[in-house]
Write an enzyme that holds these catalytic residues in place. Structure first.
Site, PDB file in Angstrom:
ATOM      1  N   LYS A  37      10.605   1.450  -1.022  1.00  0.00           N
ATOM      2  CA  LYS A  37      10.200   1.039  -2.372  1.00  0.00           C
ATOM      3  C   LYS A  37       8.853   1.673  -2.725  1.00  0.00           C
ATOM      4  CE  LYS A  37       8.091  -3.112  -0.505  1.00  0.00           C
ATOM      5  NZ  LYS A  37       7.617  -4.426  -0.819  1.00  0.00           N
ATOM      6  N   ARG A 132       7.826 -17.144  -2.982  1.00  0.00           N
ATOM      7  CA  ARG A 132       7.911 -16.011  -3.904  1.00  0.00           C
ATOM      8  C   ARG A 132       9.355 -15.910  -4.386  1.00  0.00           C
ATOM      9  NH1 ARG A 132       6.177  -9.882  -2.215  1.00  0.00           N
ATOM     10  NH2 ARG A 132       8.018 -10.102  -0.896  1.00  0.00           N
ATOM     11  N   TYR A 273     -22.381   9.946 -11.936  1.00  0.00           N
ATOM     12  CA  TYR A 273     -22.600   8.902 -12.949  1.00  0.00           C
ATOM     13  C   TYR A 273     -23.452   7.763 -12.402  1.00  0.00           C
ATOM     14  CZ  TYR A 273     -18.688  10.807 -15.679  1.00  0.00           C
ATOM     15  OH  TYR A 273     -17.863  11.602 -16.408  1.00  0.00           O
ATOM     16  N   MET A 321     -13.490  10.458 -12.274  1.00  0.00           N
ATOM     17  CA  MET A 321     -12.042  10.472 -12.484  1.00  0.00           C
ATOM     18  C   MET A 321     -11.390  11.685 -11.806  1.00  0.00           C
ATOM     19  SD  MET A 321      -9.889  10.459 -16.040  1.00  0.00           S
ATOM     20  CE  MET A 321     -10.595   8.965 -16.685  1.00  0.00           C
TER      21      MET A 321
HETATM   22  C1  LIG Z   1      11.279  -7.926   1.386  1.00  0.00           C
HETATM   23  C2  LIG Z   1      10.412  -6.982   2.144  1.00  0.00           C
HETATM   24  N1  LIG Z   1      10.778  -6.611   3.375  1.00  0.00           N
HETATM   25  C3  LIG Z   1      10.041  -5.760   4.116  1.00  0.00           C
HETATM   26  C4  LIG Z   1       8.850  -5.261   3.646  1.00  0.00           C
HETATM   27  C5  LIG Z   1       8.046  -4.320   4.496  1.00  0.00           C
HETATM   28  O1  LIG Z   1       6.787  -4.830   4.797  1.00  0.00           O
HETATM   29  P1  LIG Z   1       5.760  -3.975   5.667  1.00  0.00           P
HETATM   30  O2  LIG Z   1       5.376  -2.806   4.837  1.00  0.00           O
HETATM   31  O3  LIG Z   1       4.640  -4.892   5.909  1.00  0.00           O
HETATM   32  O4  LIG Z   1       6.493  -3.564   6.883  1.00  0.00           O
HETATM   33  C6  LIG Z   1       8.427  -5.635   2.370  1.00  0.00           C
HETATM   34  C7  LIG Z   1       7.149  -5.142   1.839  1.00  0.00           C
HETATM   35  O5  LIG Z   1       6.374  -5.784   1.238  1.00  0.00           O
HETATM   36  C8  LIG Z   1       9.226  -6.512   1.595  1.00  0.00           C
HETATM   37  O6  LIG Z   1       8.862  -6.898   0.374  1.00  0.00           O
END
Ligand SMILES: Cc1ncc(COP(=O)(O)O)c(C=O)c1O
Length: 394
Positions: A37, A132, A273, A321
């Site tokens: 992700k 969550r 700056y 920047m």
């Molecule tokens: C549902 C879920 N599983 C696994 C992970 C992986 O976590 P990490 O990067 O701490 O291994 C995440 C990351 O936030 C997550 O949201």
């Protein structure tokens, strides 16, 4: 993309391979779902996913449906788990693109029921303490009853997420309680033949350390099941336990730039700056072509350093920047400005590896910026090209 400014994130696929092999070796025959992700934690999700497939990875985790679609549309064949919730439209997209929904609410079950025109496999998420996402632990029986012998939905797995995975090696801490709750839930779902996944990098690294210490205790919450693993940060080479020794991980990303120009700064003059750095002596300052617009945190102004010619060069003043300035006086001793400026494209490492394999850890910078390596990696901006190296070794 043609690169006019030589600022880029070098992504070392061999290091990614190494980190994955560490996991595959430690946990053969376990559900393994690397998290790609947030653009593969900033490393570039499509390239990474395609490489992970070559390493035999069969499952990949994303947060957004959009992230999953990007992977699918770029030829990723692996099973894609979508962790974020969805509505009816989202459910349709998940099903049509052969992805797996991680179901967290009654509304999501309804959405799937409404759009599924064939039997769909899902994983069900339980909130065992993080507050969550997910069904409440107490709802497990009701969820089971609703999905048992369901004409359209087949439950393949139940899962949860640790919120203080750092304590997962202890028997009476939050992670242990979460895992015990998921274990109970899995008993309710037993007749569905489900498996369970729960461990993020912290959980995994704790388990690896216990394995290394020779612990083999089926009553320990981390060992009471072969919990499936969902590593994120650790596949990118960083330890969420702050223990780089566990797992022998290799950082995958090196953020690189070059010196734009060198400047003489006289004692008493200020740099950048706000005049937050004053030269205590006649100094040589290198102007580096990267700034907070690229994701290099402004909080690191006057706080961190870069690697230049294998040495640490402290940041002088405010990160801009598009630029930051570093004090290279001690490193370029004896060289005049003209000859320094005649040498083009002198490499600067913001974090990651230099040519002599010195590591400037994103963890170290993260601490100075009062954040975590996750944020250092995912902050690297869109205007920083990702350049992939390695990847032939399997
Ligand atoms: C549902 C879920 N599983 C696994 C992970 C992986 O976590 P990490 O990067 O701490 O291994 C995440 C990351 O936030 C997550 O949201």
């Amino acid at each position: 993309m043609e690169m006019f400014r030589k600022t880029f994130a070098e992504i070392n696929l061999d290091n990614l391979t190494h980190n994955i092999r560490v996991l595959q070796k430690a946990f053969p025959q376990r559900f393994l779902c690397p998290m790609v992700k947030a653009n593969g934690y900033g490393h570039g999700d499509v390239k990474l996913a395609l490489h992970l497939e070559k390493l035999g990875i069969e499952n990949l985790g994303v947060c957004l449906i959009e992230e999953g679609l990007l992977l699918r549309h770029n030829g990723v064949k692996a099973n894609i788990l979508v962790f974020r919730g969805f509505d009816k439209k989202g459910a349709k997209a998940i099903i049509e693109n052969n992805m797996t929904a991680v179901v967290s609410s009654w509304e999501q079950i309804e959405a799937l029921e409404q759009v599924a025109d064939k039997k769909v496999s899902v994983h069900v998420k339980f909130d065992t303490g993080m507050n969550r996402l997910g069904f409440r632990t107490e709802e497990a029986q009701k969820v089971f009853d609703r999905l048992n012998n369901h004409p359209k939905i087949e439950v393949k797995a139940v899962c949860t997420h640790l919120y203080i995975g750092e304590n997962a090696d202890e028997v009476d801490q939050t992670s242990a309680h979460q895992l015990q709750r998921l274990n109970k839930i899995s008993e309710i779902f037993k007749s569905m033949n489900v498996f369970c996944h729960a461990l993020n990098s912290s959980g995994i690294l704790n388990l690896m350390q216990m394995q290394k210490d020779g612990v083999n205790d089926a009553s320990h919450p981390l060992m009471m099941q072969k919990w499936g693993i969902r590593p994120g940060l650790m596949i990118y080479g960083y330890s969420s336990l702050g223990r780089p020794d566990v797992g022998d991980l290799k950082p995958v990303m090196t953020l690189k730039s070059v010196v734009n120009t060198f400047r003489d700064v006289k004692a008493g003059e200020t740099v950048s700056y706000g005049a937050r750095w004053t030269a205590k002596r006649d100094s040589v300052v290198a102007v580096v072509s990267i700034g907070y617009g690229d994701g290099y945190h402004r909080l690191l102004s006057n706080q961190s350093h870069v690697l230049f010619k294998g040495q640490k060069a402290p940041i002088t003043g405010t990160v801009c920047m598009d630029y930051l300035m570093v004090d290279v006086t001690d490193i370029v001793q004896g060289q005049d400005l003209k000859s320094l400026n005649a040498q083009i494209d002198q490499e600067v490492i913001l974090f990651g590896w230099d040519k002599s394999n010195h590591l400037l850890s994103a963890d170290e910078l993260a601490r100075k910026a009062h954040t975590i390596s996750y944020e250092m990696l995912t902050s690297v901006g869109e205007r920083v090209p990702r350049v992939y190296v390695g990847g032939e070794k399997r």
